[in-house]
Structure formats: C-alpha cells, structure tokens
Motif scaffolding. Structure first.
Motif, mmCIF file in Angstrom:
data_model
loop_
_atom_site.group_PDB
_atom_site.id
_atom_site.type_symbol
_atom_site.label_atom_id
_atom_site.label_comp_id
_atom_site.label_asym_id
_atom_site.label_seq_id
_atom_site.Cartn_x
_atom_site.Cartn_y
_atom_site.Cartn_z
ATOM 1 N N GLY A 1 16.054 -15.646 -2.006
ATOM 2 C CA GLY A 1 17.384 -16.223 -1.931
ATOM 3 C C GLY A 1 18.320 -15.406 -1.071
ATOM 4 N N LEU A 2 18.204 -14.090 -1.175
ATOM 5 C CA LEU A 2 19.069 -13.203 -0.398
ATOM 6 C C LEU A 2 18.791 -13.333 1.098
ATOM 7 C CD1 LEU A 2 21.243 -11.093 -1.064
ATOM 8 C CD2 LEU A 2 19.450 -9.353 -0.929
ATOM 9 N N THR A 3 17.521 -13.392 1.469
ATOM 10 C CA THR A 3 17.184 -13.481 2.894
ATOM 11 C C THR A 3 17.497 -14.864 3.461
ATOM 12 O OG1 THR A 3 15.503 -12.788 4.505
ATOM 13 C CG2 THR A 3 14.754 -14.247 2.750
ATOM 14 N N LEU A 4 17.401 -15.908 2.622
ATOM 15 C CA LEU A 4 17.814 -17.237 3.065
ATOM 16 C C LEU A 4 19.305 -17.260 3.372
ATOM 17 C CD1 LEU A 4 16.013 -19.901 0.824
ATOM 18 C CD2 LEU A 4 15.907 -19.706 3.308
ATOM 19 N N ILE A 5 20.094 -16.715 2.461
ATOM 20 C CA ILE A 5 21.546 -16.727 2.627
ATOM 21 C C ILE A 5 21.958 -15.921 3.855
ATOM 22 C CG2 ILE A 5 23.709 -15.906 1.592
ATOM 23 C CD1 ILE A 5 22.454 -16.645 -1.150
ATOM 24 N N PHE A 6 21.343 -14.746 4.038
ATOM 25 C CA PHE A 6 21.700 -13.929 5.190
ATOM 26 C C PHE A 6 21.185 -14.543 6.491
ATOM 27 C CE2 PHE A 6 21.335 -10.530 8.258
ATOM 28 C CZ PHE A 6 22.547 -9.875 8.113
ATOM 29 N N GLY A 7 19.948 -15.089 6.429
ATOM 30 C CA GLY A 7 19.356 -15.644 7.642
ATOM 31 C C GLY A 7 20.084 -16.873 8.145
ATOM 32 N N VAL A 8 20.469 -17.770 7.243
ATOM 33 C CA VAL A 8 21.112 -19.017 7.645
ATOM 34 C C VAL A 8 22.611 -18.823 7.875
ATOM 35 C CG1 VAL A 8 21.642 -21.384 6.932
ATOM 36 C CG2 VAL A 8 19.391 -20.419 6.466
#
Length: 306
Positions: A26-33
C-alpha cells in the motif's frame, strides 16, 4: 543447532515478511502513483487492528473482525485522502511529511480517547488455533501458516489487479504520466482516492491479522511503518514485486538474525556479551541489508534504473 529450529524460524520469517508486504504494498502504491510520502500509513494499520478487536469482542466472529478492519481502514483512508491528502499533491515533500505526521498524532490521540490507553486482545479463532504437523514431524502453529497463506493470496490478487485489469492499467499509467491519463479522460482524483483506499485497506488487514498474535495498542503501527519504508527502498519504490521481495528479505533477516546471531557470538564471547552484541546487530541487520542494496543498486532490487 537443530534442523527443526531452522525451519521454524524460516517459517516465522516468511510470516513476518508477508504481513510486512501488506503494509509495504500500500505504501509503495501511494508513493508510486501519487508521489506522496505518507507517514500516517502506520496509523491505518492501527485502525484496522482496533476495529478488528472491537468487532471480535462484540460479535465473537473473527471473519467479521477482518471485514471490519478492511472497511474501517479503507473508510479512514478515503476520509484522510479527501480532507487532507488531496491538498498536498502539489506541495513540497516537507509539507507532506509535516501534515502526515500531524495525522499520526490525531489518530493516536483519537484512538486513545475512544478505546483508552490499555491494550486490547484479539483471540485466534478456534478453527485456526493449535499446532499442525508438517513433513519431518515439525509442529508449527496453524494460525501462522494461515497468515503465510493469506499474505501470499493477497499478493497474488494484488498482482492480478495491477497487471491484468483495466483499473490496474490506469494505476500503472498514473505512475508514469498522470497528466496524460487525465487528458485521456481518466478521473485522476477518483483514481487517487481508490489507490489510497486500497493501500489503507491492505494496512488495516495486516493490523488485524497480526493483532491476533500480539497486543493491539496505540502506536503499534509506527515500528511497522519504519520497516515498510526499509522494504520499499530495498525492493524499489513503486514496484509491487519489489515490495514483495523486499518484505520477504526483511522478514527473514530480522527473524533469523534475532535468533541465530546471539548463538553465533556465543562461540567466541561470554554468554552475556554475546547476547547483548547479537541482539544489537540483529536490530541493525535490516538497515545493513538496505545499505548494501543501495550501494550496488541505488534504485532498489526491482526499481527502474535512471
């Protein structure tokens, strides 16, 4: 040192790793997008754990507790994204850090106001309690095996969502060129809300699942958040596969280091010194691993190279 002990600790490391993956994904999705540094992600982990403990205490149903954790964390994520985060996308990273740190304080004090300062406990359901016999006569807790299976199932479902669905295409496109997908007619604000809610739900699920093997208390999400940041740095920011690989590596490194480093040092040092030095190095092991990865692959194991 017995083979059974090694296998048990490897399984413990896998269990820790797949639960950490739910946070890191979830953290990498939020940062990536979104390009957002979200320090409040650990608070959503805590929200899921408290919601699960509260619902389980009222209904006695573990499955309802998990659904409550997903719903509560996702709802909290939507609320936070709509009221606070949406105003931070164009802001400097320092502003994002300060705002999301303030959210940590709000969630912590709000949770303490509602549930009090004493920890809650979420019981393992009877149908998942007790040990199971693995090949070789190894006795291992059934619930921990179920956590490994649940984490792997969620990882597979998330991969299918990101790689094989229309919304996954939009999410991946949003990582690369958000202005272009907005120009093509994708409602970028709804996409951001969806991604934030998905990341929050994964964190809440992790909190609920882990809450059955440790106490549920205020501030429980911050140590996991630090490890989640280490995980996505090791795996590569914005990469779901990288988050999974990084989480497994961190889980195994932390678990095996805490068990076997003190034993190793006892071969050369006095028992008290060996235990102290081994425990200290075990706490440092994941950060040493992160440093080594950054030296040889600055973008992470599966991050995009410049």
């Amino acid at each position: 040192m017995s083979t059974i002990l090694i296998i048990e600790q490897v399984l413990n490391g896998l269990q820790s790793g797949v639960m950490l993956f739910l946070m890191a994904a979830g953290l990498t999705l939020i940062f990536g997008v979104m390009g957002l540094i979200n320090l409040a992600h650990g608070s959503l982990y805590m929200v899921g754990a408290f919601a699960a403990a509260a619902v389980a205490g009222v209904t006695g149903s573990f499955l309802l507790a998990l659904l409550a954790a997903l719903a509560a964390a996702a709802a909290a994520g939507v609320l936070v994204e709509t009221l606070v985060i949406r105003r931070l996308y164009a802001a400097d990273h320092l502003d994002q850090v300060l705002a999301t740190f303030a959210l940590i304080l709000i969630f912590s004090e709000g949770t303490r106001l509602i549930f009090g300062s004493f920890p809650l406990y979420l019981d393992i359901p009877s149908w998942l309690s007790g040990p199971v016999t693995l090949p070789g006569g190894i006795q291992y807790p059934l619930y921990r095996l179920a956590l490994i299976g649940a984490g792997l199932a969620v990882a597979l479902a998330l991969w299918v969502l990101i790689e094989r669905t229309r919304i996954g295409i939009q999410i991946r496109a949003g990582e690369n060129d958000r202005e272009m997908i907005a120009a093509l007619g994708v409602d970028i604000s709804k996409l951001y809300t969806l991604v934030f809610a998905l990341g929050a739900a994964l964190a809440g699920l992790a909190g609920a699942l882990v809450g059955a093997i440790q106490s549920v208390q205020v501030g429980m999400g911050e140590p996991v958040l630090i490890l989640a940041f280490v995980t996505i740095v090791i795996g590569g920011i914005g990469s779901i596969k990288g988050a999974f690989v990084g989480a497994i590596l961190v889980g195994l490194t932390q678990t095996l280091g805490s068990v076997f480093l003190p034993v190793l040092f006892r071969l050369f040092l006095e028992p008290a010194t060996a235990m102290s030095l081994g425990a200290s190095l075990a706490n440092m092991a994941v950060y040493i691993l992160m440093s080594l990865v950054l030296i040889f692959r600055p973008a992470g194991l599966m991050g995009a190279r410049a």
